[in-house]
Structures are given as structure tokens and as C-alpha cells.
Enzyme design. Structure first.
Site, PDB file in Angstrom:
ATOM      1  N   HIS A 118       0.831  -1.204   0.000  1.00  0.00           N
ATOM      2  CA  HIS A 118       0.000   0.000   0.000  1.00  0.00           C
ATOM      3  C   HIS A 118       0.864   1.253   0.000  1.00  0.00           C
ATOM      4  O   HIS A 118       2.096   1.187  -0.013  1.00  0.00           O
ATOM      5  CB  HIS A 118      -0.950   0.005   1.200  1.00  0.00           C
ATOM      6  CG  HIS A 118      -0.279  -0.021   2.540  1.00  0.00           C
ATOM      7  ND1 HIS A 118       0.497   1.000   3.027  1.00  0.00           N
ATOM      8  CD2 HIS A 118      -0.272  -0.983   3.513  1.00  0.00           C
ATOM      9  CE1 HIS A 118       0.941   0.702   4.236  1.00  0.00           C
ATOM     10  NE2 HIS A 118       0.499  -0.509   4.554  1.00  0.00           N
ATOM     11  N   CYS A 171       3.533  -4.806   6.532  1.00  0.00           N
ATOM     12  CA  CYS A 171       3.229  -4.603   5.120  1.00  0.00           C
ATOM     13  C   CYS A 171       4.457  -4.112   4.356  1.00  0.00           C
ATOM     14  O   CYS A 171       5.479  -3.795   4.937  1.00  0.00           O
ATOM     15  CB  CYS A 171       2.081  -3.607   4.965  1.00  0.00           C
ATOM     16  SG  CYS A 171       0.533  -4.135   5.735  1.00  0.00           S
TER      17      CYS A 171
END
Length: 483
Positions: free
Chosen positions: A151, A159
Site C-alpha cells: 500500500h 506490510c
């Protein structure tokens, strides 16, 4: 009558526009979907055309933690994948090694499959796609975790975080590949580039058996330039498996016995040659004393130097001690670095970026013939560390000719005396848990090439390895009648 390709494009559009809001790294605030429909930049379209690629051709993503780089590959008109663009990763969290459990801050490693249902145009972190962790392999080992993303926003809790501008491009490339007919694109997540040099540097890491297995899939991709087919059996990855002549159709169970299978003979021969070359180089590096990677205890994740050098406290940022980045640290930052960015900090007493030049000097794997000025030497000089500092003896020339030999003697002595950075002050270490990771190291080393078992074992179910099962309301379930 509407043609099937048009129907598929409409269904993909509906899936992308109506994706539900995801939690975890994805946040909880709705955002407008217009950003998800931004076109691919003209410059990137020109690069595709120059590389004989179509806008809607299949894509593939490769992630490398240590180098903090993300590669986007596109299938060219010959049917083989070619590198389109390399993006520096703004932030990833955890350590080198696979994700084991919820909350360990580890970014996943392995092979994952991204469907349109995993694309999130409403992410609070600008745009994102869900990696599909845990996949069939992860579940076979009882690993836990959810909503692990690639992202924007340069902020990570397990992430791979890019800048908003970068994820906008990557998202648009995935979207157009879906419009072109690709039903899922593969993500290959590695701890580092799978070279003999890196395997030598990390040879004592407890995750090495797992990484050797990942290298099998990496090598198939590098040899064939086609997306490796991924299955799971006996709690291990199996790549490009084909039925043996006269054998039964293949069926895989993640925890069940592997069926008898083989590799395409031409691919197997090419892999064997690559494996022989890599093993020979690895043995040579170890025999010549290739240095082992420094411990990352107390450091949470990484950041590409192209971002780290742009921050005001660059001297305190822990960057990887490698010098084979595809993106130069001196290049402009590719996107906006948010003010809330939290770079990986080095513990007190930790010498940042001091081994890059020494590795290239003492390790024969370097392709360069002369030392280069890079981020590591620059940061080292800022904190007063560096092997290329002028020696004090030659600078202090005596007024009379007789003291000159003494100056030479002093210089000789200083070259054989261990430098202070080889024994830094004991750092304040915040150890990262490796208990669960050590479990993977206990596995026997995966063979360089899959060896078909002697007997065909029945399996309970077919596994689409790498892909997380799509929920009932996912794009796949809604689109199955058109496939």
C-alpha cells in the site's frame, strides 16, 4: 451480443469499484475511488512499447526486503516476462524471514496470488492490494495473520509500504492487466535477491532451509522467464510440477504426501546447470571467508536509501549493508515522503552502513573494479567512521628528512591494527523473537530440483498455491460463470 472480453472487463471494473474496506494495514477510512482509475502515466506506457509490451498483458511482482525494492514485470509479445520497472520500497517492518503469527510485525515471504477481489480502491493508505497471507503453505504450518498489504503512505505494520505516487502506478498496472484478461498476478516475496553472494552472507541464518526452497521458484522464473506454477504438498512449495509419463493427474494437499511428478526435462536441465554454477560460487565465497551479515537485532524493518538520505536524521537510520541497489541513493525520492514517516532506527552503539565498502573489498563476488562513493560511505563519514580516512602520520610531515621513515613505520602499523569499528561498543539490543522462525529451519534442506517420489500418493484436494481462498462475495465467485 456483448463479447466475452467486454463482459470480463465490466466484471473486473465492478469488482474493483465495490471492493469492501479492509482492516489492519488498510485502515478504516473510505476514500474516493477516482484515484483507483488514474491512467498509467504516458512515460511508463512509452517504456512498455519500447520493451515490446502491451498495456493489458499479464504482470508479475517481485519483492526484496534487504534491498527494499519492488520489481514489476510484464509479459512481452514473445510470451516471456521482462522487467518493466523497479520501485524502491519506502518502508517494510520486522526482520528478514517469513511471517509466523499475528502481531509479529513481519512482512510475508513466499509466493502469493492477487485477484481483483484483493484490490482495494478505498484504502486509507491511498491504494492497496491484499497479498493473500496466509496462503496454502502458511496455513499448512499453522501461521496466523491477516490483511497484509502492499500500500501507500510509507507506513508499515507487517506490510510493504510505498509512496502514494508509487502505489498509484503499481495499482494501475494491475488493473490494466486484469482488464486484459489476467485473472490473478503472482507476487514473489524474498528476503533478498537470491544470489550466491547473499546466500553466503546469510549462511548461518536459521531461515536458510526455507530460503533455499524459495530460491527454487526464483530460479525457475529466472531460467524460463515465465510465471512458475505453484503448489503445496508435505508442507513445502512445489514448482512447475507435471505428471510423470503414464501417471495419474496431479492432485496436491498442503499437508499430504506429494504425488509423483516431474519437471519439464528442458527446464530441469537448465535448472541443474544454474544450480551447479550457484553452488560452486557459494562454496568459493565461503572458502575465501565471505563476511556474514550483521545482526539486525533491535532494528525494525527497512527503508530504501533513496528515501533515508532525504530525511533530516539520516545518520541515525539503519540501512542495509549491501551495495547492489537497482535504484541509486542519490536519485530524487520517487514520491512524497509523509511527515509521519517512522524510519528504522539503529540501536545505540550500532554502526550504521559501515560494512558496504569492506564487503566489496574483501568479498570476491563484487562485479565492480573500483570502489564507489555511495550512501553507506557518505553516512559513515558524517558520523566519523570510514576505512578510507587519511592516516594522520603522512599529514604530519616532519620539517627534517630523518623523521620520514618513522612516519612510514607508523602507517604500516596502523594498517595491521584492527580498526575500532570491528569491535563496536556493546549496543543496546532489543531482540526480535526468532523462536517460531527457527521451526522452519529444522526442516531438511529442500533439494535443488524436485525429485519425484517413488509412489503416487492420493491427495484429498487440489490446491491453488499462493492464493488465499476468495470469500463468497469475491470477484472470482461472481465471475466464475464467465471463465
Amino acid at each position: 451480443m456483448i463479447s466475452r472480453p467486454v463482459i470480463r472487463a465490466l466484471m473486473v471494473s465492478a469488482a474493483l469499484a465495490t471492493s469492501v474496506l479492509l482492516a489492519g494495514c488498510n485502515g478504516d477510512t473510505l476514500s474516493r475511488s477516482a484515484k483507483a482509475n488514474k491512467p498509467i502515466p504516458e512515460k511508463l506506457l512509452s517504456e512498455m512499447e519500447a520493451k515490446n509490451m502491451d498495456k493489458g498483458s499479464p504482470m508479475l511482482v517481485r519483492l526484496f526486503k534487504q534491498e527494499a525494492e519492488l520489481e514489476v514485470w510484464k509479459q512481452d509479445r514473445s510470451g516471456r516476462f521482462a522487467l518493466l520497472k523497479t520501485y524502491p520500497i519506502c518502508r517494510w517492518s520486522g526482520d528478514l524471514g517469513p511471517k509466523i503469527r499475528e502481531g509479529d510485525r513481519q512482512a510475508p515471504e513466499g509466493f502469493y496470488s492477487i485477484t481483483p477481489a484483493q484490490m482495494n480502491p478505498a484504502s486509507a493508505y491511498y491504494l492497496s492490494f491484499n497479498m493473500g497471507y496466509p496462503n496454502a503453505y502458511d496455513r499448512a504450518w499453522g501461521r496466523t495473520g491477516s490483511q497484509l498489504m502492499v500500500h501507500g503512505d510509507c507506513s508499515s505494520r507487517g506490510c510493504y509500504a510505498m509512496t502514494d505516487e508509487q502505489i498509484s502506478e503499481i495499482y494501475s498496472l494491475g488493473r490494466e492487466s486484469f482488464f486484459g484478461g489476467q485473472t490473478a498476478f503472482q507476487v514473489q516475496a524474498y528476503p533478498f535477491r537470491m544470489t550466491p553472494q547473499n546466500m553466503a552472507r546469510h549462511r548461518d541464518n536459521p531461515n536458510m532451509a526455507f530460503w533455499r526452497m524459495l530460491k527454487e521458484g526464483n530460479d525457475i522464473f529466472e531460467v524460463t522467464r515465465t510465471e512458475p506454477k505453484v503448489d503445496v504438498c508435505e508442507k513445502k512449495y512445489v514448482f512447475d510440477a507435471e505428471p510423470v509419463p503414464g501417471g495419474r493427474p496431479l492432485s496436491f494437499s498442503p499437508t499430504g504426501k506429494c504425488p509423483a511428478y516431474q519437471l519439464n526435462p528442458a527446464v530441469a536441465e537448465a535448472l541443474q546447470e544454474k544450480d551447479r554454477t550457484d553452488r560452486s560460487k557459494l562454496a568459493e565465497l565461503i572458502s575465501r571467508g565471505a563476511p556474514v551479515a550483521k545482526s539486525r537485532a533491535g532494528i525494525d524493518g527497512g527503508m530504501h536509501p533513496v528515501f533515508a538520505t532525504k530525511l533530516p536524521d539520516a545518520q541515525s537510520i539503519a540501512v542495509s549493508d549491501v551495495n547492489d541497489y537497482a535504484i541509486s541513493a542519490n536519485a530524487p525520492a520517487p514520491g512524497t515522503i509523509p511527515s509521519h514517516v517512522n524510519p528504522p532506527k539503529a540501536p545505540e552503539g550500532f554502526v550504521t552502513a559501515s560494512t558496504a565498502s569492506s564487503d566489496s573489498d574483501t568479498t570476491p563476488e563484487s562485479d565492480t573494479t573500483a570502489p564507489k562513493t555511495n550512501i553507506f560511505s557518505t553516512l559513515a563519514r558524517k558520523v566519523g567512521i570510514g576505512r578510507d580516512e587519511p592516516q594522520p602520520a603522512p599529514v604530519r610531515a616532519a620539517p627534517t628528512p630523518k623523521p620520514a621513515p618513522k612516519a612510514k613505520a607508523v602507517a604500516k602499523n596502523t594498517t595491521v591494527t584492527p580498526t575500532p569499528e570491528s569491535k563496536p561498543t556493546a549496543p543496546r539490543i532489543i531482540p526480535l523473537s526468532r523462536t517460531a522462525q527457527a521451526g522452519t529451519a529444522a526442516k531438511p534442506d529442500a533439494p535443488a530440483f524436485p525429485t519425484p517420489p517413488a509412489a503416487i500418493a492420493p491427495a484429498s484436494q487440489q490446491t491453488i498455491a499462493g492464493a488465499q481462498p476468495a470469500p463468497s462475495a469475491s470477484f472470482n465467485s461472481r465471475w466464475s460463470s464467465f471463465q
